[in-house]
Design a protein around this motif. Sequence first.
Motif, mmCIF file in Angstrom:
data_model
loop_
_atom_site.group_PDB
_atom_site.id
_atom_site.type_symbol
_atom_site.label_atom_id
_atom_site.label_comp_id
_atom_site.label_asym_id
_atom_site.label_seq_id
_atom_site.Cartn_x
_atom_site.Cartn_y
_atom_site.Cartn_z
ATOM 1 N N LYS A 237 7.668 -12.047 -2.068
ATOM 2 C CA LYS A 237 8.686 -11.019 -1.898
ATOM 3 C C LYS A 237 8.150 -9.616 -2.053
ATOM 4 C CE LYS A 237 10.228 -11.582 -6.715
ATOM 5 N NZ LYS A 237 11.370 -11.938 -7.586
ATOM 6 N N GLU A 238 7.098 -9.434 -2.863
ATOM 7 C CA GLU A 238 6.559 -8.080 -3.077
ATOM 8 C C GLU A 238 5.907 -7.532 -1.816
ATOM 9 O OE1 GLU A 238 6.847 -10.189 -6.940
ATOM 10 O OE2 GLU A 238 5.832 -10.675 -5.037
ATOM 11 N N ILE A 239 5.428 -8.424 -0.933
ATOM 12 C CA ILE A 239 4.717 -7.986 0.267
ATOM 13 C C ILE A 239 5.220 -8.756 1.493
ATOM 14 C CG2 ILE A 239 2.622 -7.208 -0.916
ATOM 15 C CD1 ILE A 239 1.371 -9.938 -0.268
ATOM 16 N N GLY A 240 6.476 -9.162 1.458
ATOM 17 C CA GLY A 240 7.012 -10.061 2.477
ATOM 18 C C GLY A 240 6.867 -9.562 3.898
ATOM 19 N N ASP A 241 7.147 -8.272 4.135
ATOM 20 C CA ASP A 241 7.066 -7.778 5.507
ATOM 21 C C ASP A 241 5.624 -7.714 6.003
ATOM 22 O OD1 ASP A 241 6.699 -5.746 3.591
ATOM 23 O OD2 ASP A 241 7.071 -4.182 5.079
ATOM 24 N N ASN A 488 1.884 -8.956 -12.978
ATOM 25 C CA ASN A 488 2.219 -7.562 -12.736
ATOM 26 C C ASN A 488 1.769 -7.168 -11.329
ATOM 27 O OD1 ASN A 488 2.813 -4.828 -12.871
ATOM 28 N ND2 ASN A 488 0.901 -4.335 -13.950
ATOM 29 N N PRO A 489 2.630 -7.387 -10.312
ATOM 30 C CA PRO A 489 2.254 -7.063 -8.937
ATOM 31 C C PRO A 489 2.459 -5.594 -8.571
ATOM 32 C CG PRO A 489 4.417 -8.044 -8.951
ATOM 33 C CD PRO A 489 3.962 -8.023 -10.389
ATOM 34 N N GLU A 490 2.749 -4.761 -9.552
ATOM 35 C CA GLU A 490 2.999 -3.345 -9.261
ATOM 36 C C GLU A 490 1.811 -2.724 -8.534
ATOM 37 O OE1 GLU A 490 4.012 0.854 -11.592
ATOM 38 O OE2 GLU A 490 3.923 -1.047 -12.698
ATOM 39 N N GLY A 491 2.065 -2.059 -7.444
ATOM 40 C CA GLY A 491 1.032 -1.376 -6.671
ATOM 41 C C GLY A 491 0.306 -2.254 -5.676
ATOM 42 N N LEU A 492 0.552 -3.568 -5.725
ATOM 43 C CA LEU A 492 -0.163 -4.470 -4.824
ATOM 44 C C LEU A 492 0.165 -4.171 -3.363
ATOM 45 C CD1 LEU A 492 -1.997 -6.951 -4.400
ATOM 46 C CD2 LEU A 492 0.049 -8.390 -4.616
ATOM 47 N N GLU A 494 1.014 -1.356 -1.919
ATOM 48 C CA GLU A 494 0.323 -0.154 -1.455
ATOM 49 C C GLU A 494 -1.170 -0.411 -1.248
ATOM 50 O OE1 GLU A 494 4.159 0.743 -3.025
ATOM 51 O OE2 GLU A 494 2.456 -0.272 -4.000
ATOM 52 N N GLU A 495 -1.745 -1.202 -2.136
ATOM 53 C CA GLU A 495 -3.166 -1.516 -2.002
ATOM 54 C C GLU A 495 -3.443 -2.304 -0.728
ATOM 55 O OE1 GLU A 495 -5.439 -2.595 -5.735
ATOM 56 O OE2 GLU A 495 -3.384 -2.939 -6.415
ATOM 57 N N ILE A 496 -2.612 -3.316 -0.461
ATOM 58 C CA ILE A 496 -2.824 -4.126 0.733
ATOM 59 C C ILE A 496 -2.585 -3.314 1.997
ATOM 60 C CG2 ILE A 496 -1.924 -6.106 2.031
ATOM 61 C CD1 ILE A 496 -1.572 -7.552 -0.618
ATOM 62 N N GLU A 497 -1.597 -2.431 1.959
ATOM 63 C CA GLU A 497 -1.342 -1.567 3.122
ATOM 64 C C GLU A 497 -2.551 -0.675 3.423
ATOM 65 O OE1 GLU A 497 0.808 -1.738 5.315
ATOM 66 O OE2 GLU A 497 2.890 -1.823 4.604
ATOM 67 N N SER A 498 -3.332 -0.367 2.389
ATOM 68 C CA SER A 498 -4.494 0.512 2.592
ATOM 69 C C SER A 498 -5.703 -0.230 3.152
ATOM 70 C CB SER A 498 -4.896 1.171 1.265
ATOM 71 O OG SER A 498 -5.510 0.229 0.386
ATOM 72 N N TYR A 499 -5.610 -1.559 3.222
ATOM 73 C CA TYR A 499 -6.750 -2.355 3.685
ATOM 74 C C TYR A 499 -6.904 -2.273 5.200
ATOM 75 C CZ TYR A 499 -9.345 -6.359 5.415
ATOM 76 O OH TYR A 499 -10.236 -7.143 6.096
ATOM 77 N N SER A 500 -8.128 -2.163 5.646
ATOM 78 C CA SER A 500 -8.469 -2.382 7.049
ATOM 79 C C SER A 500 -9.903 -2.884 7.095
ATOM 80 C CB SER A 500 -8.330 -1.094 7.880
ATOM 81 O OG SER A 500 -9.199 -0.095 7.393
ATOM 82 N N PRO A 501 -10.185 -3.821 7.993
ATOM 83 C CA PRO A 501 -11.553 -4.361 8.058
ATOM 84 C C PRO A 501 -12.547 -3.280 8.461
ATOM 85 C CG PRO A 501 -10.221 -5.146 9.888
ATOM 86 C CD PRO A 501 -9.293 -4.439 8.968
ATOM 87 N N ILE A 502 -13.764 -3.382 7.931
ATOM 88 C CA ILE A 502 -14.810 -2.393 8.199
ATOM 89 C C ILE A 502 -15.753 -2.950 9.253
ATOM 90 C CG2 ILE A 502 -16.671 -1.032 7.196
ATOM 91 C CD1 ILE A 502 -15.331 -1.429 4.472
ATOM 92 N N GLU A 503 -15.978 -2.188 10.291
ATOM 93 C CA GLU A 503 -16.914 -2.574 11.337
ATOM 94 C C GLU A 503 -17.715 -1.352 11.768
ATOM 95 O OE1 GLU A 503 -14.540 -4.184 14.455
ATOM 96 O OE2 GLU A 503 -14.133 -6.083 13.423
#
Length: 620
Positions: A237-241, A488-492, A494-503
């Motif tokens: 639920k914290e990152i459902g979308d 404690n999933p607080e901030g998770l 936002e952290e995942i939204e900031s992820y992008s693979p590096i190439e």
Amino acid sequence: MNKNIFIPMAFSACPKDCFDSCSIITENDKGLRIRGNPMHPITSGFLCYKAKFFVDAALSEKRLKKPLLREGKRGKFREVTLEYALDVVVEKIKEIINDCGGECILPVEYAGNRALISYYFPRRFFNRIGSSVLQHSLCDEAGSAALRTLLGTSVGMDPEDLRKMRMIVFWGINPAWTNVHGWRLAKTSNAKIYVVDPTRTDTARGADVHIDPRPGTDIPLVLSILNVLSNYGIDAKEIGDIVLRYTPEYASKITGVDASRIRDFALDLLNERPFAVHIGYGFQRNIKGGLAVKTIAYMMHLLGMDGNFIYDAKHGIDYVYLGGTARGRIINQVNLARELERNDIRMLFVYNMNPLNSLPNQNLLREVIERKNIFMVVHDLFLNDTALFADVVIPAASFFEFNDLVDSYYHDYIAINQKVMAPPGEAISNHDLFVLLSRKMGFREHYLFEGEDEIMDKVLNDLNVNRDELYRKGFARIRRVRGELIFNPEGLREEIESYSPIEREGYLRLLSPTGIHGVGSQHDNIHGFDIFAHMNPSDALNLNLNDGDRVVIKNEYGTVETFLKIDPSVKIGTIIIYRGSWPSLHGWNVNYLTTDDVQEYSMGAAMNSTFVKVEKVRDV
């Protein structure tokens, strides 16, 4: 010092930086011989491949026996007495403290010797002089910090409970080489074994299922697993979308793992409970590696398995008593070269580590030390890469030559390490060296002179260890200390939204795992490491390269030349060079190429986010 010590049989304990922390039976009646302690539940009577080099190293004619003092340019020395060498060191320490304070001195140390006294006792000296403090960020700290933010701890399960699991996942670890006793526990269980690793390692070949994501794509792999599980009542639920976007088909384009295999993995995680995940250290040495560990732990929580990970272990040992409390300036380990550029550090005192081998961005590190003319003291068994840069080299004792205790960051046993022979020449243990330095500094505090036996008694008393059992068996079981798990999933999100693979277009991703024969840089001078560049046949074909070609590998950090080995176990788009080889023997090692960029979590290492170009060396 009694140079005639001779013990026909004793218990040793491997103090190397390894999960297994083996208990060893050492015989010294007809030459030095070792074997695994058959009574120890983890060691189980056998030792790893690397153990055969312990005796070779201890008895090697290459060992340092006399202190060395630099004469002229770095790498040129003359032999001196231990007394004289320590006088030079103490005079320099006093000079630096008087000129700019103790924080201008930095102990550079790590886990080359993890025995409790050898590891912690020297810190008492450095805390006494108010030195700077090295932040240990090179290995597992990013993942450890990430676990603590989510679960309140990085301490996982007892590995002996692997026998109770229906499924075991080795995620980013090659235990067939680096945790052989853990691999045995898994293989002798009835569990289904998964391996998640870009490379088809010996572990992957021995597993039931191998999932091979592209390096640095563990986060989308987990998100796609959660996407599948959302159809079976597992609600992220914290990152459902976000999870909704990461269908197996979408994640497959990022990870390179077929969508059907992602679905199968997800359903096995759902149906083969209880399962355990041994979270390795290698894959978290990426720019978002700490977050990858956190995302795996989040998935495990949703499946009710949040306590069933292996990462670290703690046992109530009083580390403050052992080493004291550090209050000095914090200097990060991974990007030490840049830290030395911006801080006034005038002495590096190196022990339990070979930083001019094991730290990334070697060219800059060496250049800064040379340019700033930083005084270096090195305590080691051999004239290794760091010792060759030193102003004073002090010969160190092997673990057969001192008394100590060894705990584990994996299992729940403490082992006794008994001295079976005297150090050669003027070689000296960590404990005895810093006792002598304290005496020469004129210090009087008792804690700086506390004997090995007194320290061991205090540690064993605190742990309620039965000494008779310890000395009869060589080890004792101690209680794992973890505390209650939190969530404690607080901030998770936002952290995942900031992820992008590096190439990087036109580059290969450089991976630098541990080889089968080494522990860090130890043993290259005894056995010789694999120094080939390993490349997938498809990449070699695209670059018009053949097996055995001499190649130049380069990026913004440096350039090296070596020979190519075509290796189908290597993931397409990556190249593998095993870490630890000695530049003094080969002219280079992989850390002439690795990035010293750091992660958000604990400024942790990100060496596996290094990219290189590879070209054939043209005949002149």
